[in-house]
Design a protein around this motif. Structure first.
Motif, mmCIF file in Angstrom:
data_model
loop_
_atom_site.group_PDB
_atom_site.id
_atom_site.type_symbol
_atom_site.label_atom_id
_atom_site.label_comp_id
_atom_site.label_asym_id
_atom_site.label_seq_id
_atom_site.Cartn_x
_atom_site.Cartn_y
_atom_site.Cartn_z
ATOM 1 N N UNK A 134 0.807 -1.259 -0.003
ATOM 2 C CA UNK A 134 0.097 -0.049 0.091
ATOM 3 C C UNK A 134 0.737 1.228 -0.007
ATOM 4 N N UNK A 135 1.924 1.303 0.808
ATOM 5 C CA UNK A 135 2.908 2.455 0.796
ATOM 6 C C UNK A 135 3.388 2.450 -0.643
ATOM 7 N N UNK A 136 3.797 1.504 -1.273
ATOM 8 C CA UNK A 136 4.580 1.586 -2.716
ATOM 9 C C UNK A 136 3.285 2.140 -3.735
ATOM 10 N N UNK A 137 2.275 1.613 -3.509
ATOM 11 C CA UNK A 137 0.906 2.475 -4.338
ATOM 12 C C UNK A 137 0.859 3.985 -4.082
ATOM 13 N N UNK A 138 0.873 4.342 -2.782
ATOM 14 C CA UNK A 138 0.748 5.583 -2.202
ATOM 15 C C UNK A 138 -0.763 6.125 -2.066
ATOM 16 N N UNK A 139 -0.807 7.321 -1.542
ATOM 17 C CA UNK A 139 -2.288 7.765 -1.248
ATOM 18 C C UNK A 139 -2.792 8.188 -2.538
ATOM 19 N N UNK A 140 -2.170 8.747 -3.439
ATOM 20 C CA UNK A 140 -2.794 9.194 -4.846
ATOM 21 C C UNK A 140 -3.400 8.044 -5.445
ATOM 22 N N UNK A 141 -2.884 7.027 -5.422
ATOM 23 C CA UNK A 141 -3.803 5.660 -5.835
ATOM 24 C C UNK A 141 -4.645 5.059 -5.049
ATOM 25 N N UNK A 142 -4.283 4.732 -3.897
ATOM 26 C CA UNK A 142 -5.151 4.103 -2.908
ATOM 27 C C UNK A 142 -6.448 4.959 -2.591
ATOM 28 N N UNK A 143 -6.337 6.117 -2.533
ATOM 29 C CA UNK A 143 -7.451 6.954 -2.263
ATOM 30 C C UNK A 143 -7.724 7.861 -3.358
ATOM 31 N N UNK A 144 -7.704 7.338 -4.523
ATOM 32 C CA UNK A 144 -7.659 8.331 -5.862
ATOM 33 C C UNK A 144 -9.314 8.618 -5.828
ATOM 34 N N UNK A 145 -10.463 7.613 -5.365
ATOM 35 C CA UNK A 145 -11.657 7.698 -5.408
ATOM 36 C C UNK A 145 -11.863 8.391 -4.111
ATOM 37 N N UNK A 146 -12.546 9.326 -4.026
ATOM 38 C CA UNK A 146 -13.117 9.932 -2.661
ATOM 39 C C UNK A 146 -13.984 9.094 -1.816
ATOM 40 N N UNK A 147 -13.915 8.899 -0.521
ATOM 41 C CA UNK A 147 -14.946 8.072 0.188
ATOM 42 C C UNK A 147 -14.972 6.367 -0.286
ATOM 43 N N UNK A 148 -13.872 6.282 -0.966
ATOM 44 C CA UNK A 148 -14.216 4.603 -1.085
ATOM 45 C C UNK A 148 -13.506 3.947 0.318
#
Length: 179
Positions: A134-148
């Motif tokens: 998850x750290x590798x993917x990062x916040x921009x990808x993991x939380x790209x969709x708001x409220x998911x």
């Protein structure tokens, strides 16, 4: 219950899902199925569809967007193809579960679920492996969709011992949290 009264929170889905897994694995024939990728995949998908259709009262479809199971609601308009994706579920028997996480980062759904397996008897901890990816993917990808919301479920690899099924979710700061 309908979708408006049953929340799409990972904790609620996990509670329903783990209860169904325990019920299914209490039967000896299902314990044998657990050691077979193909047979268990069939069982776990039935469990998931049952929860989505009976508890959430929403429609399901398999392999839409190449996602194992989606849960969706149709809008009240009478237009064809007017629906909303609520749940995206991926089940993975091998080590490529992290690829399924990457795939779901691109999908707009309220609840994204990964169900996979891990060898809990080794020195490596699943929460550390999951956190590193998850750290590798990062916040921009993991939380790209708001409220998911995310739910990660890991069962013991090739062993139907039901106690070590473990579930995790993500906090807003991308920290893995066990449920």
């Amino acid at each position: 219950m309908n979708l408006k009264s049953l929340s799409l929170e990972p904790e609620i889905f996990w509670k329903l899902y783990s209860k169904e897994i325990i019920n299914v694995l209490q039967k000896e024939e299902n314990q044998k199925a657990y050691t077979s990728s193909k047979e268990w995949t069939s069982q776990i998908k039935k469990i998931t569809e049952k929860i989505i259709t009976e508890d959430y009262k929403i429609h399901t479809q398999r392999e839409f967007y190449n996602i194992d199971i989606i849960g969706y609601v149709t809008n009240t308009t009478k237009q064809q193809y007017d629906w909303e994706l609520k749940i995206a579920y991926e089940h993975e028997n091998d080590k490529s579960w992290n690829g399924e996480i990457c795939k779901l980062t691109h999908i707009i759904a309220d609840l994204k679920i990964i169900s996979a397996y891990f060898n809990f008897t080794g020195k490596t901890k699943i929460e550390e492996v999951l956190q590193a990816y998850i750290n590798k993917l990062g916040k921009d990808r993991m939380l790209r969709v708001p409220e998911n919301r995310w739910l990660f479920v890991f069962g013991p690899k090739l062993n139907s011992n039901i106690s070590p099924f473990r579930a995790f979710t993500l906090k807003a700061d991308l920290k893995v949290q066990e449920l």
